[in-house]
Design a protein around this motif. Sequence first.
Motif, PDB file in Angstrom:
ATOM      1  N   LYS A   1     -11.423 -10.737   1.193  1.00 48.89           N
ATOM      2  CA  LYS A   1     -11.206 -10.290   2.028  1.00 48.89           C
ATOM      3  C   LYS A   1      -9.473  -9.738   2.162  1.00 48.89           C
ATOM      4  O   LYS A   1      -8.801  -8.464   2.337  1.00 48.89           O
TER       5      LYS A   1
ATOM      6  N   ARG B   1      -8.838  -7.048  -0.824  1.00 50.67           N
ATOM      7  CA  ARG B   1      -9.818  -5.985  -0.332  1.00 50.67           C
ATOM      8  C   ARG B   1      -8.724  -4.745   0.222  1.00 50.67           C
ATOM      9  O   ARG B   1      -8.234  -4.031   0.177  1.00 50.67           O
ATOM     10  N   LEU B   2      -7.664  -5.626   1.369  1.00 50.25           N
ATOM     11  CA  LEU B   2      -6.889  -5.678   1.463  1.00 50.25           C
ATOM     12  C   LEU B   2      -5.237  -5.326   1.042  1.00 50.25           C
ATOM     13  O   LEU B   2      -4.642  -4.550   1.447  1.00 50.25           O
TER      14      LEU B   2
ATOM     15  N   GLU C   1      -5.714  -4.623  -2.218  1.00 49.94           N
ATOM     16  CA  GLU C   1      -6.534  -3.463  -2.999  1.00 49.94           C
ATOM     17  C   GLU C   1      -6.412  -2.292  -1.690  1.00 49.94           C
ATOM     18  O   GLU C   1      -4.823  -1.219  -2.279  1.00 49.94           O
ATOM     19  N   ASN C   2      -6.450  -1.645  -0.693  1.00 48.64           N
ATOM     20  CA  ASN C   2      -5.581  -1.029   0.817  1.00 48.64           C
ATOM     21  C   ASN C   2      -4.675  -0.813   0.817  1.00 48.64           C
ATOM     22  O   ASN C   2      -4.030   0.426   0.475  1.00 48.64           O
TER      23      ASN C   2
ATOM     24  N   ARG D   1      -3.535   1.055  -2.191  1.00 48.23           N
ATOM     25  CA  ARG D   1      -3.457   2.517  -2.894  1.00 48.23           C
ATOM     26  C   ARG D   1      -2.918   3.236  -0.685  1.00 48.23           C
ATOM     27  O   ARG D   1      -1.906   4.224  -1.903  1.00 48.23           O
ATOM     28  N   VAL D   2      -2.295   3.051  -0.487  1.00 46.41           N
ATOM     29  CA  VAL D   2      -1.811   3.465   0.229  1.00 46.41           C
ATOM     30  C   VAL D   2      -0.054   3.453   0.182  1.00 46.41           C
ATOM     31  O   VAL D   2      -0.204   5.147   0.386  1.00 46.41           O
TER      32      VAL D   2
END
Length: 130
Positions: free
Chosen positions: A112, A115-116, A118-119, A122-123
Amino acid sequence: MFKKLFKAGAVLGLSAVVLTGCATKSYVDEQDAKILEKLNALESKVTKMEQMHKEEHPKIVGKIEDLETQVGNIQAEHEDLKKQIKAIDEKAEKNAAAIRGLEDRVGALEAKLDRLSENIERVMRKSLAK
């Protein structure tokens, strides 16, 4: 003729074996009484020898009795230790299962977090690209 002699010999031989092999009840009782008498005499001798040994060697007898007591105590302690080890093993198995559950949760949290991350990356790239 030979057959008749053979049959007669077989009957006589078989009769001799059967009749001499039988023992009367009184004979068996007599032999039994003799054996019991010898057994009682041996038991009496053993008892006398044990008593004599105890009288002549009281220190040795006392030490033997002490050692027998110690052996009994050690055996009782051994059984107690086996029970304790079994309880520890059971607790260790439960703890190992709990640890495996925690490891699974940590793995899920790491996934998790990845994933956070990576997010967030990306942002951030999108906002820098503008």
